[in-house]
Motif scaffolding. Sequence first.
Motif, PDB file in Angstrom:
ATOM      1  N   TYR A 139     112.506  46.909  37.342  1.00 26.44           N
ATOM      2  CA  TYR A 139     113.664  46.351  38.033  1.00 26.44           C
ATOM      3  C   TYR A 139     114.049  47.377  39.091  1.00 26.44           C
ATOM      4  O   TYR A 139     113.990  48.579  38.841  1.00 26.44           O
ATOM      5  N   SER A 140     114.455  46.924  40.282  1.00 30.60           N
ATOM      6  CA  SER A 140     114.577  47.865  41.401  1.00 30.60           C
ATOM      7  C   SER A 140     115.802  48.767  41.343  1.00 30.60           C
ATOM      8  O   SER A 140     116.002  49.583  42.233  1.00 30.60           O
TER       9      SER A 140
ATOM     10  N   ASN B  64     106.484  48.904  37.346  1.00 31.56           N
ATOM     11  CA  ASN B  64     107.799  48.496  37.829  1.00 31.56           C
ATOM     12  C   ASN B  64     108.494  47.578  36.838  1.00 31.56           C
ATOM     13  O   ASN B  64     107.852  46.787  36.150  1.00 31.56           O
TER      14      ASN B  64
ATOM     15  N   SER C  60     113.121  42.347  41.193  1.00 30.27           N
ATOM     16  CA  SER C  60     112.455  42.421  39.887  1.00 30.27           C
ATOM     17  C   SER C  60     110.954  42.222  40.032  1.00 30.27           C
ATOM     18  O   SER C  60     110.438  42.008  41.130  1.00 30.27           O
ATOM     19  N   TYR C  61     110.246  42.309  38.932  1.00 28.46           N
ATOM     20  CA  TYR C  61     108.781  42.281  38.896  1.00 28.46           C
ATOM     21  C   TYR C  61     108.355  41.350  37.772  1.00 28.46           C
ATOM     22  O   TYR C  61     109.086  41.160  36.798  1.00 28.46           O
TER      23      TYR C  61
ATOM     24  N   THR D 293     113.081  51.235  39.562  1.00 29.11           N
ATOM     25  CA  THR D 293     111.660  51.289  39.950  1.00 29.11           C
ATOM     26  C   THR D 293     111.437  50.352  41.135  1.00 29.11           C
ATOM     27  O   THR D 293     111.649  49.149  41.029  1.00 29.11           O
ATOM     28  N   ASN D 294     111.023  50.938  42.250  1.00 24.80           N
ATOM     29  CA  ASN D 294     110.669  50.140  43.430  1.00 24.80           C
ATOM     30  C   ASN D 294     109.571  50.901  44.169  1.00 24.80           C
ATOM     31  O   ASN D 294     109.700  52.116  44.379  1.00 24.80           O
ATOM     32  N   PRO D 295     108.485  50.250  44.548  1.00 25.98           N
ATOM     33  CA  PRO D 295     107.351  50.988  45.135  1.00 25.98           C
ATOM     34  C   PRO D 295     107.690  51.741  46.425  1.00 25.98           C
ATOM     35  O   PRO D 295     107.152  52.841  46.644  1.00 25.98           O
TER      36      PRO D 295
ATOM     37  N   ARG E 257     119.067  55.150  35.835  1.00 25.47           N
ATOM     38  CA  ARG E 257     118.784  53.812  35.290  1.00 25.47           C
ATOM     39  C   ARG E 257     120.080  53.121  34.851  1.00 25.47           C
ATOM     40  O   ARG E 257     120.250  51.931  35.054  1.00 25.47           O
TER      41      ARG E 257
ATOM     42  N   SER F 239     109.666  54.703  45.289  1.00 25.69           N
ATOM     43  CA  SER F 239     108.778  55.640  44.571  1.00 25.69           C
ATOM     44  C   SER F 239     107.929  56.445  45.542  1.00 25.69           C
ATOM     45  O   SER F 239     107.685  57.636  45.325  1.00 25.69           O
TER      46      SER F 239
ATOM     47  N   ARG G 241     106.558  47.801  29.075  1.00 24.20           N
ATOM     48  CA  ARG G 241     107.182  48.393  30.263  1.00 24.20           C
ATOM     49  C   ARG G 241     108.607  48.871  29.943  1.00 24.20           C
ATOM     50  O   ARG G 241     109.003  49.967  30.322  1.00 24.20           O
TER      51      ARG G 241
END
Length: 396
Positions: A59-60, A57, A37-38, A63-65, A240, A68, A49
């Motif tokens: 939650y992975s 971001n 998480s972020y 969304t995870n860098p 998602r 991505s 968000r």
Amino acid sequence: MSEFDWQDYAPETQAIRAGHRRTHEDEHSIPIFATSSYVFKSAEEAALRFTGKQPGNIYSRFTNPTVSAFQERLAYLEKGERCLAFSSGMAAIMAVGMALLKAGDHVVCSRSVFGNTVLTFQNYFGKFGVETDFVSLTDPAAWEAAIKPNTRFLFLETPSNPLIEIADIQAIADIAHRHGALLVVDNVFCTPILQQPLTLGADLVVHSTTKYIDGQGRCVGGAVVANEELIEKYVYPYLRTGGATMSPFNAWVFLGGLETLALRMKAHCDNAFELAKWLEQQPAVAKVHYPGLVSHAQHELAKRQQSHFGAVVSFELQGGKDHAWQLIDSTRMLSITANLGDVKTTITHPATTTHGRLPPEARDEAGIKDSLVRISVGLENIDDIKADLLNGLTHC
Ligand SMILES: *Cc1c(COP(=O)(O)O)cnc(C)c1O
């Protein structure tokens, strides 16, 4: 979508540079973001968000860098607007179906797709009232004839496995669009280095990144590439919710895989072409299936549609199943495995492995003979690959 636009760069450059947003640590190599998480600066930011009004971001699962970065890089290579990564190639195919289909819809699929793709459409989507008809990959008229008013999409894989037949992507995309349907292409065998289906009119591309994109047989993963609208409206909400997410570690491995993909594909294809020509001269071999050979029924199409002929070669022996098994068992270096797209050359007997679950009549109809052997040509020295096969070809 990027802090730097890599659009005008060559694929080799995009594959190395695109997708990485350097952090305040100034790292040169992309980090693995092992975080589920972020943290938001405020309750308001969290709300923005979650509603999608502020990018960033959350939650992975979605969304995870690191993931991505991989998605952005593959989107560039496929010349698509957006890519989403999945936990496997099958998860990506499942996502396309879950995102686009509803009960009462109809799908037209090529007969010679990956075995689990057939099972996904027949056994799972079938269970929820989606009907699928299977047609010959190479016969555009058959595709058109199979379309119904409720056909949502056409699905194909080219080149096919294990007979390496080629579909005319542009012709089939035109047919789909004339009837208000979409075209989905499984681009695992070619990778975007050899063929970019979206530029030929396909609407969605699916990948098993497990194969050439990893390239060294380490991780399982998948991806879907399409335009912004199809991804944002259909595929992203499913990812998602459905949660078949690619892990940051796997994305990191695949990012490295993309960096050498162009070089590896060229070397894979050169080895495969050489092996195909050599096999054609062996007295024990009855027929070689490889689109680089002028004897291949779609040689001209392959030349037009692909930048090289690919790295999977299959061939029929003069003998039957026993001969095929003897040849496979006589190899000492080649790996006996049904996987493909690895630096290590692999050899398999499709009729009793990848296609063994098909009823014999369906196998016959698909042209998968008991004497057929498939090789995914790796990057070992070509003379060593030939030598490993020669023993079995001359003594069995
Ligand atoms: C392997 C493969 C798949 C499935 O991918 P997984 O990553 O194994 O789930 C789909 N299509 C093709 C052409 C494949 O080779």
